[in-house]
Scaffold this motif. Structure first.
Motif, short mmCIF file in Angstrom:
data_model
loop_
_atom_site.label_atom_id
_atom_site.label_comp_id
_atom_site.label_asym_id
_atom_site.label_seq_id
_atom_site.Cartn_x
_atom_site.Cartn_y
_atom_site.Cartn_z
N LEU A 1 9.45 -6.57 -14.34
CA LEU A 1 9.11 -5.25 -14.88
C LEU A 1 9.59 -4.13 -13.95
O LEU A 1 9.97 -3.06 -14.42
CB LEU A 1 7.60 -5.16 -15.11
N ALA A 2 9.58 -4.38 -12.63
CA ALA A 2 10.13 -3.39 -11.69
C ALA A 2 11.63 -3.22 -11.93
O ALA A 2 12.13 -2.09 -12.00
CB ALA A 2 9.85 -3.83 -10.25
N ILE A 3 12.34 -4.33 -12.06
CA ILE A 3 13.78 -4.28 -12.32
C ILE A 3 14.06 -3.61 -13.66
O ILE A 3 15.00 -2.80 -13.79
CB ILE A 3 14.37 -5.71 -12.30
N GLY B 1 8.40 1.83 -11.77
CA GLY B 1 9.13 0.71 -11.18
C GLY B 1 8.64 0.39 -9.78
O GLY B 1 8.43 -0.77 -9.43
N LEU B 2 8.47 1.43 -8.96
CA LEU B 2 7.96 1.22 -7.60
C LEU B 2 6.54 0.68 -7.64
O LEU B 2 6.14 -0.12 -6.78
CB LEU B 2 8.00 2.53 -6.82
N ARG B 3 5.78 1.10 -8.64
CA ARG B 3 4.40 0.63 -8.75
C ARG B 3 4.36 -0.87 -9.05
O ARG B 3 3.58 -1.61 -8.45
CB ARG B 3 3.67 1.40 -9.85
N LEU C 1 6.71 -2.98 -8.31
CA LEU C 1 7.18 -3.65 -7.09
C LEU C 1 6.04 -3.75 -6.08
O LEU C 1 5.87 -4.78 -5.41
CB LEU C 1 8.36 -2.87 -6.49
N GLY C 2 5.24 -2.68 -5.98
CA GLY C 2 4.08 -2.70 -5.08
C GLY C 2 3.08 -3.76 -5.47
O GLY C 2 2.54 -4.48 -4.62
N PHE C 3 2.83 -3.92 -6.79
CA PHE C 3 1.90 -4.96 -7.27
C PHE C 3 2.42 -6.35 -6.95
O PHE C 3 1.65 -7.25 -6.59
CB PHE C 3 1.68 -4.82 -8.77
N SER C 4 3.73 -6.54 -7.08
CA SER C 4 4.33 -7.84 -6.80
C SER C 4 4.16 -8.21 -5.33
O SER C 4 3.80 -9.34 -4.98
CB SER C 4 5.81 -7.83 -7.17
N ILE D 1 0.84 -1.21 0.00
CA ILE D 1 0.00 0.00 0.00
C ILE D 1 0.87 1.25 0.00
O ILE D 1 0.61 2.21 -0.74
CB ILE D 1 -0.96 -0.01 1.21
N VAL D 2 1.93 1.24 0.83
CA VAL D 2 2.84 2.39 0.86
C VAL D 2 3.48 2.61 -0.50
O VAL D 2 3.54 3.74 -1.00
CB VAL D 2 3.93 2.17 1.94
N LEU D 3 3.97 1.54 -1.13
CA LEU D 3 4.62 1.66 -2.43
C LEU D 3 3.65 2.16 -3.50
O LEU D 3 4.00 3.03 -4.32
CB LEU D 3 5.21 0.31 -2.86
N LEU D 4 2.43 1.63 -3.50
CA LEU D 4 1.46 2.04 -4.52
C LEU D 4 0.99 3.47 -4.32
O LEU D 4 0.78 4.20 -5.30
CB LEU D 4 0.26 1.08 -4.50
N LEU D 5 0.85 3.89 -3.07
CA LEU D 5 0.40 5.25 -2.80
C LEU D 5 1.51 6.28 -3.02
O LEU D 5 1.25 7.42 -3.39
CB LEU D 5 -0.14 5.37 -1.37
#
Length: 370
Positions: free
Chosen positions: A73-75, A24-26, A28-31, A13-17
């Motif tokens: 995809l984040a990488i 990239g962070l998005r 990672l947040g989904f993963s 939640i922190v990463l997505l927000l």
């Protein structure tokens, strides 16, 4: 296991927000969100709480096949410094989508089918429920090879991610960057974790039947969730002196020996100007001073701002590469990227500003026949 699930949800939640425009962070947040959902399913199955939501049994299997693609995809975003266009990368999600569609008969099956699937995996000695004779079990064909699909996806994405990290390492070595960025170290360690996870999953599948060893994977996920949180918090500017101290107080406490010569020496010796994510704040963090202090020194010594200071060095570097026969196989845009520019337009604009001509015209001035 529960703590790991809770921490994974919190972290995702922190990463997505907070991802904003950082794709990239998005990803990672989904993963991490996918792993949270998966191990929440495992947790309710192990505790027996699944009896309250039995209709959701095995509903998160498709998410397992999403972890590899989203991490990759984040990488990709971190190392290639590009946003992921769905038109180009849609094929990464074919397998999880196909698997999800193949399991629709199970998702819509009577509750007795899901009950039997649950006790078959966790309590094989329990009596099974009656199933309508007309019920079609054809979806089991792909379900029976689900473990192999998991191993395949993790192996595939671990290998192509390793290839990308290796290419980035070679690029940094080629341009003479000695100090690897935190972003490179994070992506490298992520690939290492992918390989460790692959080995761990294989050993669990080999040692246990059905879902018997999933709790070990849950414990592994818990450790990984807290380790990832530690890494992200460690990278936060919250712990920097410049965050705690007053702006002018920090400037007054800056190292007295920091001057234009020492700043320029670091930037030149470490080829800092070649990093596409070079910034005043990042350099200030490295030199452990306030950004305003570096800005003031550059303004007074060079009569220019930080961006001009860095771009001038990039242009000098690119001028040498544009006429170097050893780099003749590279396009002008590629040399611009090598020099640290994020886009073709930024490179052309800066080159024109500092040299009065375009890169192609500059090359022709040395090779008129071109």
């Amino acid at each position: 296991m529960f703590l790991g699930v809770a921490q994974s949800f919190f972290l995702s939640i922190v990463l997505l927000l907070r991802s904003n425009n950082n794709i990239g962070l998005r990803w990672l947040g989904f993963s991490i969100l996918a792993t949270a959902l998966i191990f929440l399913d495992v947790y309710v199955c192990y505790t027996g709480l699944i009896k309250y939501v039995l209709f959701l049994n095995d509903s998160t299997e498709a998410f397992v096949l999403i972890i590899g693609p989203t991490l990759y995809l984040a990488i990709y975003c971190f190392l290639k410094r590009e946003n992921v266009a769905f038109k180009k990368h849609w094929w990464h999600f074919i397998l999880p989508i196909v698997y999800f569609l193949s399991q629709i008969p199970f998702y819509t099956a009577p509750i007795s089918v899901k009950y039997n699937a649950y006790i078959g995996a966790y309590y094989s000695k329990f009596p099974s429920a009656k199933i309508p004779e007309s019920f079609d079990y054809s979806y089991h064909y792909i379900k029976d090879i689900f473990d192999w699909l998991i191993l395949f996806t993790f192996l595939f994405y671990a290998v192509i991610s390793l290839k990308m990290v290796w290419e980035e390492k070679s690029r940094l070595t080629e341009i003479g960057v000695q100090n690897k960025s935190s972003k490179y170290i994070f992506t490298r360690n992520t690939v290492i974790v992918l390989f460790l996870l692959l080995v761990f999953i294989f050993s669990i599948f080999y040692s246990f039947d059905d879902d018997g060893g999933d709790h070990y994977l849950g414990i592994f996920n818990s450790c990984l969730a807290f380790l990832t949180t530690y890494v992200l918090v460690s990278e936060s500017r919250f712990f920097e002196k410049s965050w705690v101290a007053d702006k002018y107080e920090t400037i007054g406490q800056s190292k007295s020996n920091l001057n234009l010569t020492s700043i320029e020496s670091y930037v030149d010796e470490n080829k800092y100007f070649l990093l596409q994510d070079a910034s005043l704040n990042d350099l200030a963090t490295i030199l452990k001073v306030h950004p305003n202090h570096i800005s003031k020194i550059i303004n007074q010594g060079k009569h220019s701002n930080f961006n001009d200071f860095i771009n001038q060095k990039r242009i000098v570097f690119s001028q040498g590469k544009l006429i170097d026969p050893g780099f003749s196989n590279l396009t002008i845009e590629a040399i611009g990227a090598l020099a640290g520019f994020k886009s073709k337009s930024a490179f052309y604009s800066a080159f024109k500003k500092y040299t009065g001509t375009s890169p192609s015209a500059y090359i022709k001035s040395f090779s008129p026949k071109l």
